[in-house]
Design a protein around this motif. Structure first.
Motif, short mmCIF file in Angstrom:
data_model
loop_
_atom_site.label_atom_id
_atom_site.label_comp_id
_atom_site.label_asym_id
_atom_site.label_seq_id
_atom_site.Cartn_x
_atom_site.Cartn_y
_atom_site.Cartn_z
N SER A 140 0.85 -1.20 0.00
CA SER A 140 0.00 0.00 0.00
C SER A 140 0.88 1.25 0.00
CB SER A 140 -0.96 -0.02 1.19
OG SER A 140 -0.26 0.22 2.38
N ASN A 141 2.04 1.18 0.68
CA ASN A 141 2.99 2.31 0.66
C ASN A 141 3.51 2.57 -0.75
OD1 ASN A 141 2.77 2.80 3.33
ND2 ASN A 141 4.71 1.85 3.92
N VAL A 142 3.87 1.47 -1.41
CA VAL A 142 4.39 1.59 -2.78
C VAL A 142 3.33 2.26 -3.66
CG1 VAL A 142 5.02 0.25 -4.83
CG2 VAL A 142 6.05 -0.31 -2.64
N GLU A 143 2.10 1.80 -3.52
CA GLU A 143 1.01 2.36 -4.34
C GLU A 143 0.79 3.84 -4.04
OE1 GLU A 143 -2.21 -0.32 -3.64
OE2 GLU A 143 -1.24 -1.90 -4.83
N GLU A 144 0.81 4.15 -2.73
CA GLU A 144 0.65 5.56 -2.34
C GLU A 144 1.74 6.42 -2.97
OE1 GLU A 144 0.54 6.45 1.90
OE2 GLU A 144 -1.17 5.05 2.04
N THR A 145 2.97 5.93 -2.86
CA THR A 145 4.12 6.68 -3.39
C THR A 145 3.98 6.87 -4.89
OG1 THR A 145 5.46 5.71 -1.66
CG2 THR A 145 6.64 6.74 -3.48
N GLU A 146 3.54 5.80 -5.56
CA GLU A 146 3.37 5.90 -7.01
C GLU A 146 2.32 6.95 -7.36
OE1 GLU A 146 2.65 1.83 -8.03
OE2 GLU A 146 4.79 1.41 -8.36
N TYR B 125 10.29 11.29 -3.74
CA TYR B 125 9.31 10.19 -3.77
C TYR B 125 9.76 9.05 -4.66
CZ TYR B 125 5.94 12.52 -0.81
OH TYR B 125 5.32 13.07 0.26
N VAL B 126 10.45 9.40 -5.74
CA VAL B 126 10.98 8.35 -6.63
C VAL B 126 11.97 7.49 -5.84
CG1 VAL B 126 12.45 7.92 -8.63
CG2 VAL B 126 10.57 9.54 -8.82
N GLU B 127 12.82 8.15 -5.06
CA GLU B 127 13.79 7.42 -4.21
C GLU B 127 13.06 6.55 -3.20
OE1 GLU B 127 17.15 7.00 -4.35
OE2 GLU B 127 16.76 7.97 -6.30
N LEU B 128 12.06 7.15 -2.57
CA LEU B 128 11.26 6.42 -1.58
C LEU B 128 10.62 5.19 -2.23
CD1 LEU B 128 10.10 6.34 1.31
CD2 LEU B 128 8.15 7.64 0.46
N GLY B 129 10.08 5.42 -3.43
CA GLY B 129 9.45 4.32 -4.18
C GLY B 129 10.44 3.20 -4.45
N GLN C 254 12.31 -2.14 -3.15
CA GLN C 254 13.38 -3.05 -2.71
C GLN C 254 12.94 -3.80 -1.46
OE1 GLN C 254 16.19 -3.83 -4.41
NE2 GLN C 254 16.31 -5.41 -2.81
N SER C 255 12.34 -3.06 -0.51
CA SER C 255 11.84 -3.68 0.73
C SER C 255 10.82 -4.76 0.40
CB SER C 255 11.19 -2.64 1.63
OG SER C 255 12.13 -1.70 2.03
N ARG C 256 9.94 -4.41 -0.54
CA ARG C 256 8.91 -5.36 -0.93
C ARG C 256 9.54 -6.62 -1.52
NH1 ARG C 256 4.71 -3.43 -5.40
NH2 ARG C 256 6.67 -3.43 -6.52
N ALA C 257 10.56 -6.42 -2.36
CA ALA C 257 11.26 -7.57 -2.97
C ALA C 257 11.93 -8.42 -1.88
CB ALA C 257 12.30 -7.08 -3.96
N ASP C 258 12.58 -7.73 -0.91
CA ASP C 258 13.23 -8.46 0.20
C ASP C 258 12.20 -9.26 0.97
OD1 ASP C 258 15.56 -7.32 -0.58
OD2 ASP C 258 15.66 -5.84 1.07
N LEU C 259 11.09 -8.61 1.28
CA LEU C 259 10.03 -9.28 2.05
C LEU C 259 9.46 -10.46 1.27
CD1 LEU C 259 8.21 -6.20 3.57
CD2 LEU C 259 9.39 -7.99 4.85
#
Ligand SMILES: [Zn+2]
Length: 419
Positions: free
Chosen positions: A93-99, A200-204, A209-214
């Motif tokens: 949901s964070n990734v989506e928000e950031t996007e 935000y691009v950096e945050l995304g 990356q976090s999502r991939a790790d998880l």
């Protein structure tokens, strides 16, 4: 010991002593008449099944422990997996928000860029216009001023016109300045939007990356769960098999015990009772060929050592055929048990029954002594079948009370042999 029809002379007593030693030494090799009884259930067989049950129960316990441990591991693995699922959902949901934010910033930047372009073109137009006016004013200033003066209705009008021209110029200058200021402000704003967007691009990127790790952690957790589940299934199956085996072994034991009990009952019902108290179990001479007085001699019974006056018991129910004295047997009792079976008890010190008397199994019929051809207190015990003697110390023939139970003294190795 007995030796029929032979009288001893004192002069050969030394030879007798030597021969006795010889007898002791040689009685064993001739003693090969023990017949192997049919395959019987022994306590060892029962204990073997009990040992198997114990081993199997130990296995079941091990499987239970393993299952408990796997269960714990599985619980924590499932919990870890659930947590990862939650974390992934959250980061998703964070990734989506950031996007969404990036898209919104991109829109804002575009809007600002459009505004800037618009204002810049306005500035450019105004500037060109201004330049044009200036060019006209300075190229032919006097003419213009003159024309202005001529066309003016009055001096006041002229001055007003001059002033107005100045005002117009000043106004345009100011408008342009304002526009430039606006452009510069917009540019500042756009720059700050660019910075925000790149943040935000950096945050995304970080969130992805976090999502991939998880996700890779989740894969590991899923594999662990799978492995533990398969371990659990294997342990459950093994436990079920062991439980089945346990039930089968219990049945086997039950069957064996039943058969054993039956066998014991049959044996005891048909068996000859040990003719002495059960603590007298020393055998001084076996049944069969032996060397006696330097000659081969067939010993018709077994000699059991017992003290003077000890009870002699009837081995089975029966009728006393003989209760009398004989030079070799001394005082002896012969009992007929029917079916061609008989027992003989020799060398006693005292007879307690008479010929023709009915006796019951375990009844005291005589007392131990050393009468007749005997060299010490003992019972010479014979078992006869159809008029022929047989080895009384054969497996399955006798029972003796031992540790509160009736058992076969031969099969259970309860006899001590001194020959
Ligand atoms: Zn004997």
């Amino acid at each position: 010991m007995k030796k029929a029809g032979r009288m001893l002379k004192p002069v050969v007593s030394l030879a007798i002593a030597a021969a006795t030693v010889l007898t002791m030494a040689l009685c064993l090799p001739f003693n090969t008449l023990d017949t192997e009884a049919a395959k019987k259930i022994t306590e060892a067989d029962i204990n073997a099944v009990r040992d198997r049950i114990k081993a199997n129960e130990k296995k079941i316990k091990e499987y239970q422990d393993a299952l408990a441990s796997i269960g714990k591991d599985l619980d924590s693995a499932l919990e870890a997996k659930a947590q990862l699922d939650q974390q992934i959902q959250y980061i998703q949901s964070n990734v989506e928000e950031t996007e969404e934010l990036i898209v919104r910033y991109e829109q804002l930047i575009k809007e600002k860029e459009a505004l800037i372009a618009d204002r810049e073109s306005q500035i450019s137009d105004k500037y060109n216009d201004f330049l044009e006016r200036l060019r006209i004013s300075y190229e032919d200033g006097s003419q213009n001023y003159l024309e202005l003066l001529i066309s003016s209705d009055s001096l006041v009008d002229f001055i007003t016109r001059i002033d107005n021209l100045g005002s117009v110029l000043t106004y345009e200058q100011r408008t342009m300045d304002e526009l430039e200021k606006e452009v510069s402000d917009l540019d500042e704003l756009k720059k700050s939007l660019d910075i925000k967007k790149s943040e935000y691009v950096e945050l995304g990127k970080y969130q992805s990356q976090s999502r991939a790790d998880l996700n890779s952690k989740l894969k590991e957790a899923e594999q662990l769960v799978k492995k533990l589940q398969s371990d659990e299934n294997a342990a459950k199956k093994a436990q079920q098999n062991a439980a089945k085996q346990d039930a089968a072994l219990d049945k086997e034991l039950e069957k064996l015990l039943k058969e054993y009990e039956k066998q014991q009952q049959a044996e005891q019902a048909g068996a000859y009772l040990w003719p002495l108290d059960s603590n007298y179990r020393s055998i001084t001479s076996r049944y069969g060929w032996r060397i006696l007085w330097g000659e081969r001699d067939f010993h018709l019974g077994a000699d059991i050592s017992a003290p003077y006056g000890a009870n002699i018991y009837a081995a089975k129910d029966g009728t006393v055929l003989k209760a009398q004295y004989n030079s070799s047997y001394g005082y002896y009792v012969l009992i007929d048990h029917g079916g061609g079976k008989a027992t003989l008890y020799a060398h006693s010190s005292k007879l307690l029954v008479v010929a023709g008397q009915k006796v019951t199994r375990g009844q005291v019929i005589a007392k131990v002594g050393s009468t007749g051809n005997s060299s010490g207190y003992h019972l010479h015990f014979e078992v006869r079948v159809s008029g022929k003697t047989t080895n009384p110390l054969t497996k399955g023939l006798l029972v003796i009370k031992y540790n509160g139970k009736m058992v076969d003294p031969v099969a259970n190795n309860l006899l001590k042999y001194y020959c």
